[in-house]
Design an enzyme around this catalytic site. Structure first.
Site, short mmCIF file in Angstrom:
data_model
loop_
_atom_site.label_atom_id
_atom_site.label_comp_id
_atom_site.label_asym_id
_atom_site.label_seq_id
_atom_site.Cartn_x
_atom_site.Cartn_y
_atom_site.Cartn_z
CG ASP A 65 -4.42 -78.00 -11.16
OD1 ASP A 65 -4.62 -77.49 -10.29
OD2 ASP A 65 -3.65 -77.84 -12.11
CG HIS B 134 -4.42 -76.58 -2.49
ND1 HIS B 134 -5.50 -76.50 -2.96
CD2 HIS B 134 -3.46 -76.86 -3.98
CE1 HIS B 134 -5.55 -76.59 -4.32
NE2 HIS B 134 -4.31 -76.74 -4.83
CD GLN C 115 3.88 -77.10 -13.09
OE1 GLN C 115 3.70 -75.82 -13.35
NE2 GLN C 115 3.86 -77.53 -12.01
CD GLU D 267 -7.71 -74.56 -9.59
OE1 GLU D 267 -7.02 -73.62 -8.76
OE2 GLU D 267 -6.82 -75.31 -10.43
#
Length: 556
Positions: free
Chosen positions: A204, A315, A172, A248
């Site tokens: 995110d 999650h 990533q 987040e």
């Protein structure tokens, strides 16, 4: 009520439900959840009382990080459907009074993204500067985010002949937001999904997105990364005055306030309250409400146009990084004593019911508390029925098991052979044989029925999403008593963190003359005498009381 008829500040009193399309419902029997399967279960979510769906990544991906390694920000993974299926989900959700928000994961891309393929092919590629490159990695680096998987934030690429930065996994590579073209592409992504009908984004890893410290010397840095976040919010507001950015941001309170935009409230619309969540588990471990109480009181006042998102579980791993080492050890000992239950030396890979040993009193107290706290409640799929985890899967995937619809094979998630499932089902006492939607739908005393009741009362009382928060002082450390005040109406919520019954004397927040007090759950009248209120609580008990003017119509 249609979504278009709601207030611009709909998120102030929303009920958000997070789900992973891949493990929610398999509509075509291939073992992988899909958008068609999700569409067939939207009536269930409407029945539950959900007003906003948060969809985890459904974009094209090599799937080396459960979809967070994205290879196309403007598409749908073909295993899950196509854009037509996505639009159908949006349409059905709107018809049932639900909005949809999606993950915005733009700190990085997959190394299979066309941008990165072009970037690594040549130093002269126009996409080279979409990412962060160095001839040599810096000598001093922060500890990797995933220390069990990575030893550095930099990875050498043979084809490129340089190292690229990756704060998360090596597959990533980080995007370079100091590049104006990258920022334009992010705006294009936001505009695209808004045009298709989404009502916002769960953003995110926001602090990592704005962190430009890895950019090599000589590159033009963003003078103020928060100015970029303000610009993104402004762009979203122009495209849709009702869309949100839910961030987040797992940082300290002062920094969290900065990401809201301080008193202006012009950056993130909402943030997850990681600090209160972590202190909740410390309070549960100790049977002492004071750590949570202190965390709630530490929230910055900020702008009235922002909101906190409250959650019990999400999650990812249940991070405990904001606790001290001693506090974290207490929580580990209480709720995750085995090494396989822990991850990264900072978190747990368990769901709430197994952590609380299935004690229904304690589980219900926690969810009663979550829905009564100031802010917007966020449920992770399966919480409403008390799903557990699968520790054999390991890591974060332990809590991302298939949704348990019934007691049939695969929990009714899929008709595919079990070996073909996207993830293994939860085994044991919290698996589908014992915990499922079909069974609990028929049981008026089930956890599902209880959560549905919580949602109904939450949605019927504007005090919960909008009310001013205060703590009622009382001497018992096991009890949290707080108020939510909106106009002439006051909610008094009382929760007992101890296994033994409690009786507490509470000061009335306002003079009781010409007032009436009712129990929210039973609608029973509660007598008022003097300037104090006596509240009796069972072990792990809870009460919601509403104080109103005597001539209040009682319509909510």
């Amino acid at each position: 009520m249609k979504v278009s008829d709601t207030s611009d500040l709909w998120w102030k009193s929303a009920v958000i439900y997070c789900l992973d399309v891949e493990v929610f419902m398999d509509g075509d029997g291939d073992g992988i959840g899909d958008l068609g399967g999700l569409a067939s279960r939207l009536d269930y979510l409407a029945e539950l009382g959900v007003t906003c769906l948060w969809l985890m990544p459904f974009y094209p991906s090599p799937d080396r990080d459960d979809g967070y390694d994205i290879s196309d920000f403007l598409g749908v993974d073909r295993r899950l459907g196509d854009l037509g299926d996505f639009v159908e989900v949006i349409r059905i959700a709107e018809d049932r009074g639900m909005r949809v928000i999606v993950d915005l994961v733009v700190n990085h891309t997959s190394d299979k993204h066309p941008w990165f393929k072009a970037a690594r092919a040549s130093r002269n590629s126009p996409f080279r500067d979409f990412y962060v490159w160095r001839d040599e990695p810096p000598e001093r680096q922060p500890e990797p985010v995933f220390p069990d998987q990575e030893t550095s934030d930099w990875q050498y690429d043979e084809k490129a002949g340089q190292y690229y930065q990756h704060v998360f996994y090596r597959q990533q590579p980080d995007l370079n937001i100091t590049n104006e073209r990258v920022r334009d592409e992010i705006a294009k992504v936001v505009g695209f999904w808004v045009q298709l009908g989404v009502s916002g984004f769960r953003v995110d890893a926001v602090p990592f997105l704005l962190d430009t410290t890895g950019i090599v010397d000589g590159k033009k840095l963003l003078p103020d990364p928060h100015a970029y976040l303000r610009h993104l919010r402004s762009f979203l507001d122009r495209r849709s005055g009702q869309a949100i950015l839910l961030g987040e941001v797992n940082l300290d309170r002062k920094q969290q306030n900065t990401f809201f935009g301080g008193s202006e409230g012009n950056e993130l619309t909402m943030q997850f309250d990681f600090i209160s969540m972590q202190k909740l588990y410390l309070s549960l471990a100790r049977g002492d409400a004071r750590p949570l109480e202190k965390a709630l009181l530490s929230r910055p006042k900020g702008s009235p146009d922002i909101q906190w998102a409250n959650f019990v579980r999400n999650h990812d791993e249940l991070t405990l990084d904001k606790l001290t080492e001693k506090e974290r050890a207490e929580v580990f000992a209480a709720f995750g004593p085995e090494k396989r239950m822990q991850v990264y030396d900072r978190g747990l890979v368990r769901r709430l019911p197994p952590m609380l040993q299935g004690d229904p009193r304690r589980i219900r107290m926690v969810y009663s508390l979550m829905f009564s706290l100031p802010g917007t409640p966020v449920l992770f799929y399966g919480e409403e029925i008390g799903m557990g985890e699968n520790l054999d899967v390991g890591g974060r995937m332990s809590v991302r098991t298939p949704m348990q619809w019934n007691a049939d094979r695969n929990g009714g998630f899929s008709t595919a052979p079990t070996a073909k499932l996207r993830n293994a089902v939860t085994p044991g006492g919290f698996g589908p044989e014992h915990v499922n939607v079909a069974q609990q739908r028929r049981d008026p005393d089930s956890l599902l029925a209880f959560v549905r009741t919580l949602i109904r009362h939450y949605r019927n009382g504007s005090e919960f999403g909008w009310g001013a928060f205060d703590v009622l002082e009382q001497p018992d450390k096991a009890v949290l008593a707080h108020t939510l005040t909106m106009g002439d109406r006051v909610i008094i919520a009382v929760h007992n963190f101890a296994s033994e019954p409690r009786e507490v004397q509470l000061p009335l927040p306002v003079a009781h003359e010409d007032r009436r007090l009712t129990d929210v759950f039973t609608d029973a009248h509660v007598p008022l005498e003097g300037n104090t209120l006596t509240v009796s609580l069972d072990g792990y008990g809870y009460r919601w009381l509403r104080l109103t003017a005597r001539d209040d119509t009682g319509l909510y």
